[in-house]
Design a protein around this motif. Structure first.
Motif, mmCIF file in Angstrom:
data_model
loop_
_atom_site.group_PDB
_atom_site.id
_atom_site.type_symbol
_atom_site.label_atom_id
_atom_site.label_comp_id
_atom_site.label_asym_id
_atom_site.label_seq_id
_atom_site.Cartn_x
_atom_site.Cartn_y
_atom_site.Cartn_z
ATOM 1 N N LEU A 86 11.482 22.116 -4.319
ATOM 2 C CA LEU A 86 10.033 22.108 -4.305
ATOM 3 C C LEU A 86 9.589 21.514 -2.975
ATOM 4 O O LEU A 86 10.093 20.467 -2.568
ATOM 5 C CB LEU A 86 9.486 21.274 -5.462
ATOM 6 C CG LEU A 86 9.962 21.684 -6.857
ATOM 7 C CD1 LEU A 86 9.504 20.679 -7.891
ATOM 8 C CD2 LEU A 86 9.455 23.069 -7.195
ATOM 9 N N ALA A 87 8.680 22.185 -2.309
ATOM 10 C CA ALA A 87 8.251 21.723 -0.988
ATOM 11 C C ALA A 87 6.735 21.765 -0.886
ATOM 12 O O ALA A 87 6.086 22.602 -1.503
ATOM 13 C CB ALA A 87 8.873 22.584 0.105
ATOM 14 N N GLY A 88 6.211 20.850 -0.087
ATOM 15 C CA GLY A 88 4.776 20.812 0.168
ATOM 16 C C GLY A 88 4.523 20.401 1.607
ATOM 17 O O GLY A 88 5.354 19.732 2.223
ATOM 18 N N ARG A 89 3.390 20.820 2.132
ATOM 19 C CA ARG A 89 3.056 20.495 3.520
ATOM 20 C C ARG A 89 1.546 20.344 3.630
ATOM 21 O O ARG A 89 0.791 21.126 3.052
ATOM 22 C CB ARG A 89 3.532 21.616 4.428
ATOM 23 C CG ARG A 89 3.152 21.451 5.858
ATOM 24 C CD ARG A 89 3.685 22.600 6.666
ATOM 25 N NE ARG A 89 2.914 22.726 7.889
ATOM 26 C CZ ARG A 89 3.210 23.527 8.865
ATOM 27 N NH1 ARG A 89 4.254 24.319 8.769
ATOM 28 N NH2 ARG A 89 2.474 23.582 9.939
ATOM 29 N N ALA A 90 1.113 19.343 4.368
ATOM 30 C CA ALA A 90 -0.306 19.131 4.613
ATOM 31 C C ALA A 90 -0.496 18.794 6.097
ATOM 32 O O ALA A 90 0.322 18.090 6.680
ATOM 33 C CB ALA A 90 -0.837 17.993 3.752
ATOM 34 N N THR A 91 -1.544 19.338 6.687
ATOM 35 C CA THR A 91 -1.863 19.037 8.076
ATOM 36 C C THR A 91 -3.344 18.705 8.181
ATOM 37 O O THR A 91 -4.161 19.186 7.388
ATOM 38 C CB THR A 91 -1.550 20.225 9.015
ATOM 39 O OG1 THR A 91 -2.317 21.352 8.593
ATOM 40 C CG2 THR A 91 -0.084 20.580 9.001
ATOM 41 N N ALA A 92 -3.672 17.891 9.154
ATOM 42 C CA ALA A 92 -5.060 17.552 9.432
ATOM 43 C C ALA A 92 -5.187 17.309 10.928
ATOM 44 O O ALA A 92 -4.204 16.943 11.584
ATOM 45 C CB ALA A 92 -5.481 16.312 8.650
ATOM 46 N N GLY A 93 -6.369 17.510 11.445
ATOM 47 C CA GLY A 93 -6.541 17.291 12.866
ATOM 48 C C GLY A 93 -7.992 17.211 13.273
ATOM 49 O O GLY A 93 -8.899 17.524 12.495
ATOM 50 N N TYR A 94 -8.186 16.791 14.501
ATOM 51 C CA TYR A 94 -9.512 16.671 15.088
ATOM 52 C C TYR A 94 -9.404 17.064 16.558
ATOM 53 O O TYR A 94 -8.438 16.675 17.226
ATOM 54 C CB TYR A 94 -10.029 15.237 14.965
ATOM 55 C CG TYR A 94 -11.317 15.013 15.711
ATOM 56 C CD1 TYR A 94 -12.523 15.421 15.166
ATOM 57 C CD2 TYR A 94 -11.308 14.426 16.963
ATOM 58 C CE1 TYR A 94 -13.710 15.238 15.864
ATOM 59 C CE2 TYR A 94 -12.496 14.246 17.664
ATOM 60 C CZ TYR A 94 -13.694 14.649 17.109
ATOM 61 O OH TYR A 94 -14.852 14.473 17.797
ATOM 62 N N GLY A 107 -5.831 24.897 14.597
ATOM 63 C CA GLY A 107 -5.524 25.580 13.350
ATOM 64 C C GLY A 107 -4.273 26.427 13.381
ATOM 65 O O GLY A 107 -3.925 27.041 12.392
ATOM 66 N N GLY A 108 -3.567 26.491 14.475
ATOM 67 C CA GLY A 108 -2.374 27.312 14.553
ATOM 68 C C GLY A 108 -2.719 28.786 14.637
ATOM 69 O O GLY A 108 -3.869 29.167 14.867
ATOM 70 N N PRO A 109 -1.736 29.659 14.444
ATOM 71 C CA PRO A 109 -1.967 31.097 14.582
ATOM 72 C C PRO A 109 -3.037 31.640 13.634
ATOM 73 O O PRO A 109 -3.739 32.571 13.955
ATOM 74 C CB PRO A 109 -0.606 31.712 14.260
ATOM 75 C CG PRO A 109 0.371 30.623 14.476
ATOM 76 C CD PRO A 109 -0.347 29.338 14.176
ATOM 77 N N ALA A 110 -3.193 31.041 12.449
ATOM 78 C CA ALA A 110 -4.178 31.529 11.493
ATOM 79 C C ALA A 110 -5.603 31.342 12.012
ATOM 80 O O ALA A 110 -6.506 32.062 11.624
ATOM 81 C CB ALA A 110 -4.013 30.812 10.155
ATOM 82 N N ALA A 111 -5.833 30.377 12.880
ATOM 83 C CA ALA A 111 -7.172 30.114 13.391
ATOM 84 C C ALA A 111 -7.664 31.229 14.302
ATOM 85 O O ALA A 111 -8.849 31.392 14.481
ATOM 86 C CB ALA A 111 -7.200 28.789 14.146
#
Length: 126
Positions: A86-94, A107-111
């Motif tokens: 089971l894996a999870g990932r969270a990112t946040a930034g400013y 936002g990475g490539p999705a942005a």
């Protein structure tokens, strides 16, 4: 195997005026990051966590343009059974920037999906 890592550096670049409508001819930047990674394996971990915090700042010496950003990432993996992970990932930034395309990296490539490449980068084919 290192659990903690610290990285820092400086960057510099000459800017291509035909690539973007940005006024400057060069850019200078700096970054620093700290990470904690106690995963058993980095390729396919079955248990452990990874935490990364990064700050980045830069300027164009020939203009008043400045940018800065801070991002954090937390990823965790647990294996209740040898065949299940089971894996999870969270990112946040400013990000704060006078240069619009510097905000897109947050936002990475999705942005980039909702932004036309020519909206911020200009026509790079000419």
């Amino acid at each position: 195997r290192r659990v903690w890592s610290v990285r820092a550096g400086v960057t510099g670049a000459w800017l291509n005026p035909s690539f973007s409508a940005f006024e400057g001819d060069s850019a200078l930047g700096a970054f620093a990051s700290v990470a904690r990674d106690d995963r058993a394996l980095s390729l396919f971990p079955l248990h452990g966590t990874r935490w990364v915090f990064t700050v980045n700042a830069g300027l164009s010496p020939t203009t008043a343009a400045r940018w800065s950003s801070a991002t954090t990432l937390v990823a965790a993996t647990r294996s209740p059974h040898p065949r299940v992970a089971l894996a999870g990932r969270a990112t946040a930034g400013y990000a704060d920037s006078d240069v619009p395309h510097r905000k897109l990296s947050l936002g990475g490539p999705a942005a980039l999906r909702s932004v036309s490449p020519t909206a911020y980068l200009g026509d790079i084919t000419t």
